[in-house]
Design an enzyme around this catalytic site. Structure first.
Site, PDB file in Angstrom:
ATOM      1  N   GLU A  49      19.696  78.369  24.608  1.00 30.25           N
ATOM      2  CA  GLU A  49      19.576  77.062  25.258  1.00 30.25           C
ATOM      3  C   GLU A  49      20.298  76.019  24.413  1.00 30.25           C
ATOM      4  OE1 GLU A  49      16.164  73.993  27.038  1.00 30.25           O
ATOM      5  OE2 GLU A  49      15.560  75.870  26.077  1.00 30.25           O
ATOM      6  N   ASN A  92      14.441  73.846  29.577  1.00 32.87           N
ATOM      7  CA  ASN A  92      14.307  72.462  30.022  1.00 32.87           C
ATOM      8  C   ASN A  92      15.656  71.752  30.107  1.00 32.87           C
ATOM      9  OD1 ASN A  92      11.585  72.998  29.986  1.00 32.87           O
ATOM     10  ND2 ASN A  92      11.121  71.718  28.224  1.00 32.87           N
ATOM     11  N   ASN A 110      14.165  76.015  36.283  1.00 31.80           N
ATOM     12  CA  ASN A 110      13.348  76.340  35.113  1.00 31.80           C
ATOM     13  C   ASN A 110      12.040  75.568  35.149  1.00 31.80           C
ATOM     14  OD1 ASN A 110      13.027  77.312  32.151  1.00 31.80           O
ATOM     15  ND2 ASN A 110      12.713  75.105  32.018  1.00 31.80           N
ATOM     16  N   GLU A 111      10.926  76.281  35.066  1.00 32.71           N
ATOM     17  CA  GLU A 111       9.594  75.683  34.912  1.00 32.71           C
ATOM     18  C   GLU A 111       9.389  74.482  35.838  1.00 32.71           C
ATOM     19  OE1 GLU A 111       8.881  74.948  30.747  1.00 32.71           O
ATOM     20  OE2 GLU A 111       8.826  77.093  30.275  1.00 32.71           O
ATOM     21  N   TYR A 119       4.000  81.526  25.468  1.00 28.30           N
ATOM     22  CA  TYR A 119       4.142  81.393  24.018  1.00 28.30           C
ATOM     23  C   TYR A 119       2.747  81.440  23.403  1.00 28.30           C
ATOM     24  CZ  TYR A 119       8.879  79.806  25.027  1.00 28.30           C
ATOM     25  OH  TYR A 119      10.178  79.718  25.467  1.00 28.30           O
ATOM     26  N   GLU A 162      10.899  83.926  29.271  1.00 30.15           N
ATOM     27  CA  GLU A 162      10.641  83.221  28.011  1.00 30.15           C
ATOM     28  C   GLU A 162       9.352  83.780  27.429  1.00 30.15           C
ATOM     29  OE1 GLU A 162      10.799  78.956  27.657  1.00 30.15           O
ATOM     30  OE2 GLU A 162      12.334  78.772  29.227  1.00 30.15           O
ATOM     31  N   GLN A 216      14.000  81.937  21.185  1.00 29.79           N
ATOM     32  CA  GLN A 216      15.392  81.983  21.561  1.00 29.79           C
ATOM     33  C   GLN A 216      16.126  82.902  20.596  1.00 29.79           C
ATOM     34  OE1 GLN A 216      17.066  78.028  22.150  1.00 29.79           O
ATOM     35  NE2 GLN A 216      15.306  77.368  23.315  1.00 29.79           N
TER      36      GLN A 216
END
Length: 511
Positions: A27, A72, A170-171, A242, A290, A354
């Protein structure tokens, strides 16, 4: 001493090992791109500015597919800014930084080819929409003869990029996301963007946004609504998760894969319920695009995104969430890989977030060296040795109590069988801190032969469970030989030291 028994049967398999589950994520965040994979002027840089020392470690890591450019970041990104000779400088609101756009789609595709990874491209469905997503597919994948495809050719790539794997935003359920949507809003947008993108290239595979994590208040209902709109137009639904240790509760942290199991199984159940209700023929698979250990709270350090934003400082590629990973973190990451493998019949894609510097297995310094973090090792060995088919593991283990998950197995296991090479690979994690674990593996349908690899990662001599690698101590945490593995007939026995992750590969013959 703790004990565990594992039973493997050659006729009981989950499915083929999906090689895309060994993915990573790049990212435009912090130093992942700039001074991570890309640093013109670095002593190891090639003529395109790619750091060859980092490339060597990426190849050793074994990443198969890399998601790009966010995250993001993508929800405020105009892909046109990163192509062609004139690259505007922009403010990136996602991470409160200045984006130079010196690195964009062309550079990433070139880098991916050198690294030997597949591109997983994300489109902006936050501040942009259907036409911009459709146009990007045309620019990237159409051979030529149109304004957009000819612009790609003019910008240096005569042949199409042939990107097959695409993320639809994304999200989008997250209030932190630029252009966040309700489930109905996003479901309709994903449906229409997918239709338009497939009209340009019907070969592409599409990932719809699932919940940002299983703790979201709309989790479950979000997937149901989004897939209710877009089921026939997409191939996968995403999951993000996460984990970190909270308030010294190492027991629950080491059992975090229990939550990952729950998350995966819940999304599978929801997707299959939508399939049944809509009388759809295909199954929707999962893209866990992720996942990692990320210390989001309890560390109010200068590299945290909210600290940078609060300071009101706009910098180019500042240090952001450059977590240093310990022995404990490596064992937890090993259990996440086990969870992904055990669910490999439905989890077909996964991306550790990442790749470099930003919560990453690889660290680098501007003008300086690159090195492996502790979490590098479970990923690299699992990616290298998990081949063929995933075996169903029947595990009976001593258990321990946790605050979050009640009683949990001390020993966590996944296994694969590569029939072509005649090898079984075992990936084991021992969550206990105090005593060794004796593990017995019963092989049904095989006779055990030579042990071809036996390695373990555990607390190094003179260290503790918090020990990490660093620029000036790059090899404190790593793999060492696992002694005492015995394979004979239909059984394998081995011992695991406290707080450890291990891999054992052995030759087998059909019994």
């Amino acid at each position: 001493m703790s004990r565990a028994r594992v039973t493997l049967d050659r006729d009981f398999v989950v499915g083929a090992v999906p090689r895309r589950i060994f993915g990573s994520f790049v990212e435009h965040m912090g130093r992942c791109v700039y001074t991570g994979i890309y640093e013109p002027g670095h002593p190891t840089a090639d003529d395109q500015g790619f750091r060859r020392d980092v490339l060597d470690l990426v190849k050793e890591l074994g990443a198969t597919v890399v998601r790009y450019p966010g995250g993001n970041f993508v929800s405020g990104y105009a892909w046109e800014d990163g192509v062609g000779p004139d690259r505007p400088r922009r403010l990136d609101g996602a991470w409160h930084t200045v984006e130079t756009n010196a690195f964009g789609l062309h550079e990433f595709v070139d880098w991916s080819r050198v690294a030997g990874v597949e591109v997983m491209e994300a489109v902006n469905l936050g501040t942009r929409g259907v036409e911009e997503a459709r146009a990007l597919v045309e620019y990237a994948n159409h051979p030529g003869g149109t304004e957009l495809s000819d612009r790609r050719r003019k910008n240096g790539h005569e042949d199409p990029f042939d990107i097959r794997l695409w993320c639809l935003g994304n999200e989008m359920d997250g209030p932190w996301q630029m252009g966040a949507k309700t489930a109905d809003e996003y479901g309709r947008l994903a449906q229409e963007a997918a239709k338009a993108m497939r009209l340009v290239d019907p070969r592409i595979e599409l990932v719809a946004c699932g919940s940002s994590n299983s703790g979201m208040p709309t989790f479950g209902a979000w997937e149901q609504t989004v897939l209710g709109h877009a089921y026939d137009q997409v191939d996968y639904v995403s999951l993000h998760a996460y984990y970190q240790e909270h308030d010294g509760d190492h027991a629950s942290f080491l059992a975090s894969a229990v939550d990952m199991d729950y998350f995966i199984e819940s999304v599978v159940a929801t997707a299959d319920a939508v399939r049944a209700k809509g009388k759809h023929k295909k199954h929707i698979d999962l893209s866990f695009d992720e996942w990692n250990v990320w210390y989001q709270s309890g560390l109010d350090t200068e590299d945290q995104p909210h600290v940078i934003e609060k300071a009101g400082i706009w910098k180019e590629h500042p240090r952001i969430i450059e977590d240093e990973y310990s022995v404990t973190d490596a064992v937890v990451v090993g259990t996440f890989l086990n969870s992904l493998l055990r669910h490999g019949d439905r989890v077909k894609i996964a991306n550790q977030a990442q790749l470099v510097n930003v919560i990453a297995p690889i660290r680098s310094e501007e003008g300086g060296p690159a090195w492996r973090q502790s979490i590098f090792w479970p990923f690299a060995r699992t990616a290298a040795l998990a081949r063929g088919v995933i075996l169903r593991t029947a595990v009976t283990s001593d258990r321990y109590d946790t605050a979050r998950f009640d009683a949990v197995d001390l020993v966590d296991v996944s296994a694969t069988w590569d029939e072509e090479r005649g090898r079984v690979a075992l990936f084991l994690a021992h969550r206990g801190l105090d005593e060794d674990a004796e593990v017995t593996v019963d092989l049904r349908g095989w006779t055990a032969g030579r042990v071809t690899r036996a390695e373990v990662l555990t607390v190094p001599e003179g260290g503790d469970r918090h020990t990490t690698n660093a620029q000036d101590a790059q090899d404190r945490v790593g793999l060492r030989p696992l002694d005492g593995v015995r394979a004979e007939g239909g059984a394998v026995t081995l011992g695991l030291p406290p707080l450890s992750w291990a891999v054992v590969e052995l030759e087998v013959a059909l019994a």
